[in-house]
Write an enzyme that holds these catalytic residues in place. Sequence first.
Site, short mmCIF file in Angstrom:
data_model
loop_
_atom_site.label_atom_id
_atom_site.label_comp_id
_atom_site.label_asym_id
_atom_site.label_seq_id
_atom_site.Cartn_x
_atom_site.Cartn_y
_atom_site.Cartn_z
N TYR A 24 0.79 -1.23 0.00
CA TYR A 24 0.00 0.00 0.00
C TYR A 24 0.82 1.28 0.00
CZ TYR A 24 -3.62 -3.36 1.10
OH TYR A 24 -4.45 -4.44 1.06
N HIS A 99 -8.93 1.12 -5.78
CA HIS A 99 -8.08 0.28 -4.94
C HIS A 99 -6.64 0.73 -5.13
CE1 HIS A 99 -11.28 -2.48 -3.89
NE2 HIS A 99 -11.68 -2.38 -5.15
#
Length: 147
Positions: A24, A99
């Site tokens: 991430y 996302h």
Amino acid sequence: MSRGLYVLNGPNLNRLGLREPDIYGHTTLAQIEAMCREAVGDAPLEFRQTNAEYQLIDWIHEACDRADALVINPAGLSFRSIPVLDALKMFSGPLIELHISNIHARDEIYRTSLVSPIATAVICGLGARGYDHAVRAALDLVTDRAA
């Protein structure tokens, strides 16, 4: 844009910058919010995050009544939450699913989003920069509809 743009974030995204940075990245949610606010300029923006499914659903309902466009990163709820899907089906404006990681290159459990088939567009795999692209695209889609 008369009513504004909602950017909603689901579970665990409050831990961005700390949570699995190899997937991430190191950008925090606060930095992402600042990026989004800069990208939309004077357009009204609601930027929120919750770890509670019911809260996300309530905010989607609110967006149905108050937003021209919705960008949502449902996070883990993307893959299992029929209630989130049902709430999103009520949204009539442009809906962008977002996302940070490329969900299609991840473990099987992360590859099939329930939200994708109803979204206007899906952005994944661009890291935190995906938010910038998503909010700009949402604004463009609203402008295109108004023309």
